[in-house]
Design a protein around this motif. Structure first.
Motif, PDB file in Angstrom:
ATOM      1  N   CYS A 183      35.737  41.539  50.775  1.00  0.00           N
ATOM      2  CA  CYS A 183      36.832  40.090  51.393  1.00  0.00           C
ATOM      3  C   CYS A 183      37.806  40.059  51.846  1.00  0.00           C
ATOM      4  O   CYS A 183      38.448  40.168  52.026  1.00  0.00           O
ATOM      5  CB  CYS A 183      36.603  38.660  51.020  1.00  0.00           C
ATOM      6  N   GLY A 184      38.241  41.820  51.039  1.00  0.00           N
ATOM      7  CA  GLY A 184      39.676  41.947  51.419  1.00  0.00           C
ATOM      8  C   GLY A 184      40.137  41.697  50.270  1.00  0.00           C
ATOM      9  O   GLY A 184      41.709  42.062  50.426  1.00  0.00           O
ATOM     10  N   PHE A 185      40.517  41.118  48.983  1.00  0.00           N
ATOM     11  CA  PHE A 185      40.561  41.017  47.290  1.00  0.00           C
ATOM     12  C   PHE A 185      40.909  41.733  46.830  1.00  0.00           C
ATOM     13  O   PHE A 185      40.808  42.408  46.451  1.00  0.00           O
ATOM     14  CB  PHE A 185      40.170  39.707  46.678  1.00  0.00           C
ATOM     15  N   THR A 186      42.431  41.544  46.552  1.00  0.00           N
ATOM     16  CA  THR A 186      43.208  42.792  45.650  1.00  0.00           C
ATOM     17  C   THR A 186      43.944  42.413  44.644  1.00  0.00           C
ATOM     18  O   THR A 186      44.414  43.258  43.541  1.00  0.00           O
ATOM     19  CB  THR A 186      44.239  44.040  46.553  1.00  0.00           C
ATOM     20  N   GLY A 187      44.077  40.951  44.494  1.00  0.00           N
ATOM     21  CA  GLY A 187      44.390  39.886  43.229  1.00  0.00           C
ATOM     22  C   GLY A 187      46.242  39.275  43.505  1.00  0.00           C
ATOM     23  O   GLY A 187      46.638  39.094  42.883  1.00  0.00           O
ATOM     24  N   GLU A 188      46.638  39.757  44.806  1.00  0.00           N
ATOM     25  CA  GLU A 188      47.830  39.453  45.216  1.00  0.00           C
ATOM     26  C   GLU A 188      47.742  38.273  46.308  1.00  0.00           C
ATOM     27  O   GLU A 188      49.093  37.748  46.946  1.00  0.00           O
ATOM     28  CB  GLU A 188      48.214  40.218  46.277  1.00  0.00           C
ATOM     29  N   ALA A 210      44.691  39.378  37.302  1.00  0.00           N
ATOM     30  CA  ALA A 210      46.202  39.955  36.161  1.00  0.00           C
ATOM     31  C   ALA A 210      45.165  41.418  34.748  1.00  0.00           C
ATOM     32  O   ALA A 210      45.870  41.906  33.992  1.00  0.00           O
ATOM     33  CB  ALA A 210      45.025  38.690  34.715  1.00  0.00           C
ATOM     34  N   SER A 211      44.829  41.959  36.070  1.00  0.00           N
ATOM     35  CA  SER A 211      44.500  43.602  35.647  1.00  0.00           C
ATOM     36  C   SER A 211      43.407  43.633  34.248  1.00  0.00           C
ATOM     37  O   SER A 211      43.896  44.642  32.987  1.00  0.00           O
ATOM     38  CB  SER A 211      45.543  44.251  35.363  1.00  0.00           C
ATOM     39  N   LEU A 212      42.658  42.744  34.021  1.00  0.00           N
ATOM     40  CA  LEU A 212      42.491  42.190  32.730  1.00  0.00           C
ATOM     41  C   LEU A 212      41.273  43.813  32.832  1.00  0.00           C
ATOM     42  O   LEU A 212      39.579  43.084  34.074  1.00  0.00           O
ATOM     43  CB  LEU A 212      41.560  41.343  32.029  1.00  0.00           C
ATOM     44  N   ASP A 213      40.501  44.313  31.794  1.00  0.00           N
ATOM     45  CA  ASP A 213      39.191  45.369  32.554  1.00  0.00           C
ATOM     46  C   ASP A 213      37.784  44.046  32.065  1.00  0.00           C
ATOM     47  O   ASP A 213      37.984  43.624  30.889  1.00  0.00           O
ATOM     48  CB  ASP A 213      39.202  46.292  31.087  1.00  0.00           C
ATOM     49  N   PRO A 214      37.013  44.586  32.216  1.00  0.00           N
ATOM     50  CA  PRO A 214      35.828  43.701  32.571  1.00  0.00           C
ATOM     51  C   PRO A 214      35.255  43.762  31.014  1.00  0.00           C
ATOM     52  O   PRO A 214      34.385  43.206  30.814  1.00  0.00           O
ATOM     53  CB  PRO A 214      34.708  43.864  33.952  1.00  0.00           C
TER      54      PRO A 214
END
Length: 371
Positions: A183-188, A210-214
């Motif tokens: 869907c083009g989601f990048t976190g912004e 939040a740049s949290l590693d899975p």
């Protein structure tokens, strides 16, 4: 036989989402990435194996290719398995399970392959064989080539380690991550899920932002291998640089129990500070304040929960609310039935290829920003 400095690493994709995983793998700069049937192949070292388990959101298992040899009959397999340098990868004090598959080969009985390799590991190397072991040796014999791999992940990577509460027909986190990517989601941008269940889409989006590693809170099978270095692994995890997202993430559901689970899951995942969950019906849905973003939803399918016929009204109501109130927002909708998607009246783009999920074929339907 020692492993080369760079060996093959197979990154398993959810069936039908190989291209999306390939895109994620390239974003993380793994070497020599190429899309193959069932996943993505890269070259790397054991540190790359660890990193793949830690950072890849869409990968189901990480398989380290530890060796291969030509084999025409079981006696030859028995001899070569006994000569294999298992001690370079396995530990004698850690039980092992063996799995096998055969295709287009003179050896066609996978059970006999398992028996020969397991016996070789037990008798020549000295590790115990246990059907419940967390360390798995996988043998694939195809066109008379036996390829040996270690499943470095253990439990499937969709098990992030913090989602305890699940509702009916939960969507796996790996699928959710790759659907968000498609869907083009990048976190912004903000994300809204109006039928959030236990919160998978919302929590996954918040973790990405939040740049949290899975893989930050769970254990892996590779930690029980002879190749593991606890100090280097701790250093690798310490390099993570989480951030406070610039936006918030919203879930709602008419089921109070689902909302309770979603909040608890978000708390365990460490994203409760920037997620909101509310008990409400679709008809009460309004966009949050701030910029438009992505509405992504995994509604009931009928084949999944109960009867299908009443769902047309539900999908229609969802479409009406989104068209009337969510101008500028994109929509992603996951369903098994194209006619249910059409019932929303939303201007969907050509659909993505179907994806296997829980024995069903689901399809992601997406829109451009709504007028």
């Amino acid at each position: 036989m020692a492993l080369a400095p760079d060996f093959d690493i197979f990154l398993m994709a959810p069936p039908g989402l190989e291209a999306a995983l390939y895109d994620e793998v390239r974003q993380h700069r793994f070497k020599a990435a190429r899309q193959v049937a069932g996943g993505v192949m890269v070259k790397g070292t054991w540190k790359d194996v660890w990193r793949a388990n830690l950072v890849l959101r869409g990968c189901g298992h990480v398989l380290a290719r530890i060796g291969s040899f030509r084999v025409m009959h079981l006696a030859q397999l028995d001899r070569l398995a006994r000569e294999f340098a298992w001690g370079q990868v396995l530990r004698k004090d850690v039980p092992v399970r063996v799995e096998a598959s055969c295709a287009r080969s003179k050896i066609y009985h996978s059970g006999a392959v398992v028996q020969r390799i397991a016996r070789a590991i037990a008798e020549e190397f000295g590790a115990a064989i246990d059907d419940d072991a967390g360390v798995i040796v996988k043998a694939r014999i195809e066109d008379d080539l036996c390829t040996l791999s270690i499943d470095s992940s253990g439990a499937s990577l969709h098990k992030r380690g913090h989602k305890e509460g699940v509702g009916k027909a939960p969507l796996r986190e790996t699928l959710a991550a790759l659907f968000l990517r498609q869907c083009g989601f990048t976190g912004e941008e903000p994300v809204v899920d109006p039928m959030c269940g236990s919160g998978t889409f919302v929590i996954e989006a918040a973790e990405i932002a939040a740049s949290l590693d899975p893989g930050r809170t769970r254990a892996f099978a590779f930690e029980k291998l002879a190749t593991f270095d606890a100090k280097l692994w701790a250093e690798m995890k310490a390099r993570s640089r989480p951030r406070v997202p610039p936006v918030r993430f919203f879930g709602s559901d008419r089921d109070a129990g689902a909302i309770r689970m979603a909040r608890q899951n978000a708390e365990r995942a460490g994203v409760s500070a920037f997620t909101e969950f509310k008990q409400q019906s679709v008809s009460d849905l309004v966009p949050p304040q701030g910029p438009p973003g992505l509405v992504i939803v995994n509604p009931p399918y009928g084949t999944r929960i109960g009867d299908r016929k009443p769902l047309f009204a539900l999908y229609g109501a969802l479409g009406q609310v989104l068209k009337q109130r969510f101008s500028g927002w994109r929509v992603g909708l996951v369903t098994t039935d194209a006619s249910l998607a059409r019932a929303t009246g939303l201007p969907f783009l050509p659909p993505q290829p179907p994806v296997l999920h829980g024995g069903l074929r689901v399809t992601l339907h997406r829109t451009s920003p709504l007028p």
